[in-house]
Design an enzyme around this catalytic site. Structure first.
Site, mmCIF file in Angstrom:
data_model
loop_
_atom_site.group_PDB
_atom_site.id
_atom_site.type_symbol
_atom_site.label_atom_id
_atom_site.label_comp_id
_atom_site.label_asym_id
_atom_site.label_seq_id
_atom_site.Cartn_x
_atom_site.Cartn_y
_atom_site.Cartn_z
ATOM 1 N N CYS A 1 0.890 -1.168 0.000
ATOM 2 C CA CYS A 1 0.000 0.000 0.000
ATOM 3 C C CYS A 1 0.920 1.208 0.000
ATOM 4 O O CYS A 1 2.105 1.094 0.235
ATOM 5 C CB CYS A 1 -0.847 0.051 1.273
ATOM 6 S SG CYS A 1 -1.905 -1.362 1.476
ATOM 7 N N ARG B 1 1.928 1.094 -5.903
ATOM 8 C CA ARG B 1 2.058 0.179 -4.759
ATOM 9 C C ARG B 1 0.717 -0.448 -4.402
ATOM 10 O O ARG B 1 0.662 -1.353 -3.565
ATOM 11 C CB ARG B 1 2.602 0.943 -3.557
ATOM 12 C CG ARG B 1 3.942 1.602 -3.753
ATOM 13 C CD ARG B 1 4.329 2.415 -2.536
ATOM 14 N NE ARG B 1 4.403 1.565 -1.361
ATOM 15 C CZ ARG B 1 5.501 0.920 -0.992
ATOM 16 N NH1 ARG B 1 6.596 1.028 -1.733
ATOM 17 N NH2 ARG B 1 5.525 0.154 0.067
ATOM 18 N N TRP C 1 -3.718 -1.721 -1.291
ATOM 19 C CA TRP C 1 -3.742 -3.040 -1.930
ATOM 20 C C TRP C 1 -4.331 -3.955 -0.876
ATOM 21 O O TRP C 1 -3.702 -4.215 0.153
ATOM 22 C CB TRP C 1 -2.332 -3.490 -2.321
ATOM 23 C CG TRP C 1 -2.312 -4.765 -3.108
ATOM 24 C CD1 TRP C 1 -2.486 -4.917 -4.449
ATOM 25 C CD2 TRP C 1 -2.153 -6.090 -2.585
ATOM 26 N NE1 TRP C 1 -2.426 -6.240 -4.796
ATOM 27 C CE2 TRP C 1 -2.222 -6.992 -3.670
ATOM 28 C CE3 TRP C 1 -1.951 -6.608 -1.315
ATOM 29 C CZ2 TRP C 1 -2.105 -8.371 -3.531
ATOM 30 C CZ3 TRP C 1 -1.832 -7.974 -1.159
ATOM 31 C CH2 TRP C 1 -1.913 -8.844 -2.266
ATOM 32 N N ASN D 1 0.188 0.348 6.372
ATOM 33 C CA ASN D 1 0.660 -0.563 5.324
ATOM 34 C C ASN D 1 1.279 -1.746 6.048
ATOM 35 O O ASN D 1 2.162 -1.577 6.870
ATOM 36 C CB ASN D 1 1.699 0.136 4.445
ATOM 37 C CG ASN D 1 2.321 -0.814 3.440
ATOM 38 O OD1 ASN D 1 1.727 -1.839 3.098
ATOM 39 N ND2 ASN D 1 3.512 -0.498 2.965
ATOM 40 N N GLY D 2 0.778 -2.955 5.778
ATOM 41 C CA GLY D 2 1.319 -4.148 6.427
ATOM 42 C C GLY D 2 0.179 -5.073 6.826
ATOM 43 O O GLY D 2 -0.946 -4.917 6.369
ATOM 44 N N GLU E 1 10.606 -15.748 -17.135
ATOM 45 C CA GLU E 1 10.398 -14.297 -16.992
ATOM 46 C C GLU E 1 9.439 -13.789 -18.069
ATOM 47 O O GLU E 1 8.534 -13.000 -17.796
ATOM 48 C CB GLU E 1 11.744 -13.582 -17.071
ATOM 49 C CG GLU E 1 11.682 -12.071 -17.045
ATOM 50 C CD GLU E 1 10.924 -11.499 -15.860
ATOM 51 O OE1 GLU E 1 10.663 -12.218 -14.886
ATOM 52 O OE2 GLU E 1 10.514 -10.327 -15.948
ATOM 53 N N LYS F 1 5.802 -11.929 -17.403
ATOM 54 C CA LYS F 1 5.429 -10.635 -18.013
ATOM 55 C C LYS F 1 4.065 -10.737 -18.691
ATOM 56 O O LYS F 1 3.200 -9.898 -18.511
ATOM 57 C CB LYS F 1 6.490 -10.209 -19.037
ATOM 58 C CG LYS F 1 7.799 -9.791 -18.438
ATOM 59 C CD LYS F 1 7.762 -8.432 -17.790
ATOM 60 C CE LYS F 1 7.748 -8.323 -16.304
ATOM 61 N NZ LYS F 1 8.268 -9.157 -15.355
ATOM 62 N N GLU G 1 1.186 -11.199 -16.065
ATOM 63 C CA GLU G 1 0.847 -10.152 -15.080
ATOM 64 C C GLU G 1 0.310 -8.875 -15.711
ATOM 65 O O GLU G 1 -0.317 -8.077 -15.024
ATOM 66 C CB GLU G 1 2.037 -9.842 -14.176
ATOM 67 C CG GLU G 1 3.232 -9.238 -14.842
ATOM 68 C CD GLU G 1 4.322 -8.895 -13.812
ATOM 69 O OE1 GLU G 1 4.016 -8.579 -12.657
ATOM 70 O OE2 GLU G 1 5.494 -8.953 -14.189
ATOM 71 N N HIS H 1 7.496 -34.302 -21.131
ATOM 72 C CA HIS H 1 7.071 -35.081 -19.955
ATOM 73 C C HIS H 1 5.754 -34.566 -19.398
ATOM 74 O O HIS H 1 5.577 -34.492 -18.190
ATOM 75 C CB HIS H 1 8.186 -35.024 -18.895
ATOM 76 C CG HIS H 1 9.503 -35.498 -19.425
ATOM 77 N ND1 HIS H 1 9.825 -36.816 -19.596
ATOM 78 C CD2 HIS H 1 10.574 -34.797 -19.914
ATOM 79 C CE1 HIS H 1 11.033 -36.932 -20.124
ATOM 80 N NE2 HIS H 1 11.518 -35.718 -20.331
ATOM 81 N N LYS I 1 3.470 -2.924 -6.765
ATOM 82 C CA LYS I 1 4.871 -2.904 -7.171
ATOM 83 C C LYS I 1 5.785 -3.536 -6.135
ATOM 84 O O LYS I 1 6.732 -4.211 -6.454
ATOM 85 C CB LYS I 1 5.333 -1.453 -7.408
ATOM 86 C CG LYS I 1 6.768 -1.327 -7.890
ATOM 87 C CD LYS I 1 6.973 -2.011 -9.222
ATOM 88 C CE LYS I 1 8.416 -1.993 -9.661
ATOM 89 N NZ LYS I 1 8.627 -2.819 -10.857
HETATM 90 C C1 AGP Z 1 7.615 -8.722 -11.554
HETATM 91 O O1 AGP Z 1 7.223 -8.091 -12.769
HETATM 92 C C2 AGP Z 1 6.629 -8.440 -10.449
HETATM 93 N N1 AGP Z 1 6.360 -7.064 -10.300
HETATM 94 C C3 AGP Z 1 7.023 -9.129 -9.160
HETATM 95 O O2 AGP Z 1 7.140 -10.502 -9.431
HETATM 96 C C4 AGP Z 1 8.341 -8.648 -8.510
HETATM 97 O O3 AGP Z 1 9.439 -9.037 -9.287
HETATM 98 C C5 AGP Z 1 8.465 -9.330 -7.134
HETATM 99 O O4 AGP Z 1 7.380 -8.907 -6.338
HETATM 100 C C6 AGP Z 1 9.774 -9.011 -6.428
HETATM 101 O O5 AGP Z 1 9.870 -7.635 -6.170
HETATM 102 P P1 AGP Z 1 11.305 -7.045 -5.711
HETATM 103 O O6 AGP Z 1 12.241 -7.257 -6.845
HETATM 104 O O7 AGP Z 1 11.040 -5.599 -5.432
HETATM 105 O O8 AGP Z 1 11.722 -7.806 -4.486
#
Ligand code: AGP
Length: 619
Positions: free
Chosen positions: A2, A28, A76, A102-103, A489, A493, A496, A512, A614
């Site tokens: 958040c 965030r 969030w 936040n938490g 990766e 992408k 998400e 497999h 984020k």
């Molecule tokens: C990747 O595109 C995502 N935003 C997410 O998987 C991110 O890489 C993950 O939350 C780790 O974040 P960080 O690198 O800030 O630790």
């Protein structure tokens, strides 16, 4: 997870400032938003504007009023669905205290029961609201003189994580505190105004002088003063830390989205992360932040990468690099698993935490576990002064600049650059790579940014391919060796930001099981470049074609073999040749662009995908 912001000072437009800060924190979390500000009067009152939706939606409900003290939150959701009543700020029973959090308060149920038994009335389904009533409980107590005393006593009962800002209509101050979720104090240019934020990006328009709080610390901000105390109310001496990047680098500029800008920044980011660390003519690597003696490096018996998401994919690639170049046994672990699996570590194990934000709760928790078990630790992070940067014993900063798009792109490339540098550095000291081989690698390494630029110059060709594939609901991503983490990766992408289901797999593993999914409606993205496993992955592609699966492939420029096995509706994205070990820099870029263009075609919110944030600062 958040975003929190707050302002106290000479400006009477505190709410405007806080809303502006919130809009810079939305990456965030953006389920709901709200502010609480003090309206002067006899007595002063707290006004709250909050609702489900984005910051600009909520701001439309705000009728401007003079105030010089305000807190805000963009959410969030962890506990309680996104709604007006669950939006922060939350108030106490008498509406004299407002908090933003936040938490996660892990023991909120027990605390809520205790408070309800004492007559407190709750209105939301959130864990955070407990904090407002808990502070009220202590604030009402005759011998509690100040808001900070009440906050200090309240947070002592919490289990879990918090980054909070608290105001009261009875006192002209902001009390902020953190345990596990970042809180940064911004110091106004002329000293009689202070800001609070979850990260530096929201402070940039107002100041570059900051004091990041450490876990357990509490900030007490008035118009004239900033005090930091610890949980025992002892005054802490803190140094001011400057934000290293400027406002312009955190803006979108002429790009349609932050993600696109950040994809196109990658040549510069690789250069910035290399700068001063690569002596091309002498073929040597220097990593000052690692600060390990040669014999310490030679005594490393195992390396464990801990990370999440994209950063874990960088760590998986780091495993291949460290093992091939420095011949050190290595593994990459999900940070969310590592802490709870009783990891076997000792003083010769090096644990490397990789994190763009430096605030990912899972990674922080595992880093602390590694330290508690006696391992040496290095942090590879993009945010100066972040928790991982401060808690890892040694560190390598990746100079990617602020990464605003929720989907990580340039941070991945910067992390991979750091991992190449680290592998070459360790390999040299452990004599597992000759001076000649190192020079050859270093020379090609220095040419990578221009080769990435060449791919970016051809972005429209990738857009054309995305236009043909964006409507599929499923995708298999295949890669081998160094390009297996790249396949993972690329799949992440696509998932998400376009919400298309995509699975990354080692190409050899496809036979497999996953090949059962292949038919005309289930395409495959294959990283088909000319490296030491080229023939193997070519066979995998032929197995897919034999089952009428459609292929989009990343191929090496001039490779006519591939085209012989592909059909008319299959598509290829060419990349420049390089040494096998460097292909990940080149193969990841088309996959980033492919995901971006698919999401765009589908009308998705590329920079703020649904359900995501984020920086995931809760476990
Ligand atoms: C990747 O595109 C995502 N935003 C997410 O998987 C991110 O890489 C993950 O939350 C780790 O974040 P960080 O690198 O800030 O630790």
């Amino acid at each position: 997870m958040c975003g929190i912001s707050a302002y106290i000072g000479k400006n009477n437009n505190a709410a405007e400032i806080v809303f502006n800060m919130l809009s810079r924190l939305e990456y965030r979390g953006y389920d709901s938003a709200g502010i609480a500000y003090i309206k002067k009067g006899k007595p002063a009152k707290i006004s709250v504007v909050r609702d489900k939706g984005m910051v600009e939606d909520v701001k439309e409900q705000y009728i401007p009023e003079h105030s010089d003290l305000c807190i805000g939150h963009t959410r969030w959701a962890t506990h309680g669905e996104p709604s007006k009543i669950n939006a922060h700020p939350h108030l106490d029973c008498k509406q004299e205290i407002a908090i933003v959090h936040n938490g996660i308060i892990e023991n909120y149920i027990a605390l809520k029961k205790m408070l309800e038994d004492e007559g407190h009335k709750f209105v939301s389904a959130t864990d955070s609201e407990v904090l407002a009533h808990l502070i009220e409980k202590f604030y009402d107590n005759d011998n509690v003189l100040t808001l900070e005393d009440a906050v200090r006593q309240a947070i002592a009962l919490l289990r879990g994580s918090y980054g909070i800002a608290v105001i009261s209509s009875k006192e002209e101050k902001i009390v902020a505190a953190r345990l596990g979720s970042p809180i940064i104090v911004g110091i106004g240019k002329d000293e009689n105004e202070y800001f609070v934020s979850s990260d530096t990006n929201a402070l940039l328009p107002y100041t570059n002088s900051t004091i990041p709080l450490n876990d357990g610390e509490i900030a007490i901000l008035t118009k004239n003063d900033c005090k930091i105390i610890n949980k025992d109310a002892i005054l802490m001496q803190k140094k001011i830390e400057k934000i290293l990047y400027n406002l312009q680098s955190a803006e979108k500029g002429e790009y349609a989205h932050y993600m696109l800008k950040e994809i196109f920044e990658q040549p510069r980011v690789i250069n910035e992360t290399m700068r001063g660390r690569l002596r091309i003519e002498e073929g040597i690597v220097m990593l000052g932040g690692v600060r390990m003696k040669d014999e310490e490096i030679r005594s490393i018996s195992r390396i464990v990468f801990i990370a999440c998401g994209t950063s874990l994919h960088a760590g998986m690639l780091g495993k291949y690099l460290i093992e091939e170049i420095a011949r050190i046994p290595a593994e990459a672990e999900y940070a969310s698993e590592f802490k709870y699996k009783f990891p076997v570590l000792d003083k010769n194990t090096l644990v490397i935490a990789i994190s763009q934000s430096g605030e990912t709760a899972d990674t922080i928790a595992s880093l602390r576990e590694a330290r508690a078990r006696g391992a040496n630790t290095i942090g590879i992070v993009n945010v100066v002064g972040s928790t991982i940067a401060r808690e890892a014993e040694k560190g390598i900063y990746v100079y990617a600049g602020p990464e605003i798009g929720v989907a990580s792109t340039k941070a991945f490339t910067a992390q991979v650059t750091a991992l190449y540098l680290l592998s070459l550095y360790f390999g040299r000291i452990r004599n597992t790579i000759s001076g000649f081989a190192l020079r050859e690698l270093v020379e090609e390494f220095a040419r990578i940014p221009e080769k990435v630029q060449k791919i970016l110059d051809n972005a429209n060709a990738i857009k054309d391919i995305a236009d043909e594939f964006y409507n599929y609901r499923d995708f298999l991503y295949l890669g081998r060796g160094y390009n297996f983490p790249v396949a993972l990766e690329g799949a992440l992408k696509l998932k998400e930001i376009s919400y298309i289901h995509a699975e990354g797999y080692p190409a050899g593993e496809m036979k497999h099981g996953p090949i059962a999914m292949i038919d005309e409606g289930f395409p495959t993205m294959a990283v088909l470049i000319k490296d030491n496993v080229y023939n193997k992955i070519m066979s995998n592609v032929e197995e897919i074609k034999a089952r009428h699966g459609r292929i989009a492939a990343i191929t090496t420029e001039g490779d006519d073999n591939v085209k012989k096995i592909l059909k008319k509706d299959d598509k290829v994205m060419d990349i420049p040749e390089t040494l096998p070990i460097f292909y990940p820099f080149l193969t990841v870029v088309p996959l980033q662009l492919f995901a971006y263009f698919c999401a765009l075609k589908l009308g998705k919110n590329v920079d703020k995908p649904r359900n995501l944030a984020k920086s995931v600062t809760v476990e």
